[in-house]
Design an enzyme around this catalytic site. Sequence first.
Site, PDB file in Angstrom:
ATOM      1  N   SER A 119       0.806  -1.154  -0.120  1.00 41.77           N
ATOM      2  CA  SER A 119      -0.051  -0.157   0.039  1.00 41.77           C
ATOM      3  C   SER A 119       0.932   1.358  -0.026  1.00 41.77           C
ATOM      4  CB  SER A 119      -0.959  -0.075   1.322  1.00 41.77           C
ATOM      5  OG  SER A 119      -0.304   0.159   2.382  1.00 41.77           O
ATOM      6  N   HIS A 154       1.590   5.587   5.392  1.00 39.05           N
ATOM      7  CA  HIS A 154       0.621   6.240   4.310  1.00 39.05           C
ATOM      8  C   HIS A 154       1.035   7.649   4.084  1.00 39.05           C
ATOM      9  CE1 HIS A 154      -2.228   2.527   5.263  1.00 39.05           C
ATOM     10  NE2 HIS A 154      -0.962   2.306   4.369  1.00 39.05           N
TER      11      HIS A 154
END
Length: 271
Positions: free
Chosen positions: A139, A192
């Site tokens: 991710s 992230h």
Amino acid sequence: MAPPATLPPLPFNPARLRSYILRLPLFTRLILLVIVALWILELQTVWSVVQWGSLKPDEIGITSGMYRLNTYPLIHAGFVHMLLNVLALTPLLERFEAEHGTLTSVALFLGPLSTFPAGLYILFERGILHGTTPVVGASVWAFLLLASEAVRTFKSNPYFSIGAYKIPTWTSPLFACIFVSILVPNTSFLGHLCAIFMGYLLGLGYLKIFVPPEKILRWIEGKLNLLGRLPHYVSVDQKTYGRYGVLPTTAPTGEHSVAMSYLGSTQRLGP
């Protein structure tokens, strides 16, 4: 005699899915293959792939552990983690390779698009927060590519509407990051954010200096005959939208609207 029961229709077209998979370019195929292979390897109990390849801030130094800067996006903490990240990454990575070519994708994803988010994460996690939480998951690439796409979209469609509010398009990865952190437990919000920041730099063109010159790429392709030898290889001369994609040359005249979990001590990046 009652008619035979019929199965409900599938939510997707298997023929179209098969066609899409068969069209995936070479580097995208290899990355997905490595991700799945490492997940299968993790099923054995003799040696932990996660412990070996995760991004551990306290085990990375000049003389040791540097390989972790490249291995952590390929490793996942369980099947669901791996599957969701593969589904999120595949269309983004496939488009990137189709636009920029296979050699460029190799140079960036095995280089700065892995090491720079990792270095930024280590800087904040160990240097500022004094933490040692390891992270894994593709991710990091999905959020990075999503942020890059958001910057490009902002140039042509600056806003999207939610009710009466107009929100800048470039902020969409930040909202996605917040939603994932809320809805999926034990994901790495900091990881992230680091990926999104590097994606913004990529979309703005600041990472172009790390791409090998096109002349060198052509020479390598011709010398090794990569286009003739490697199926699904994307040549530097066969890219779909040009080397860095199509970017608008003029600003729009008006406002437009367009409708990481723990495994032992390892935190995953993404759902």
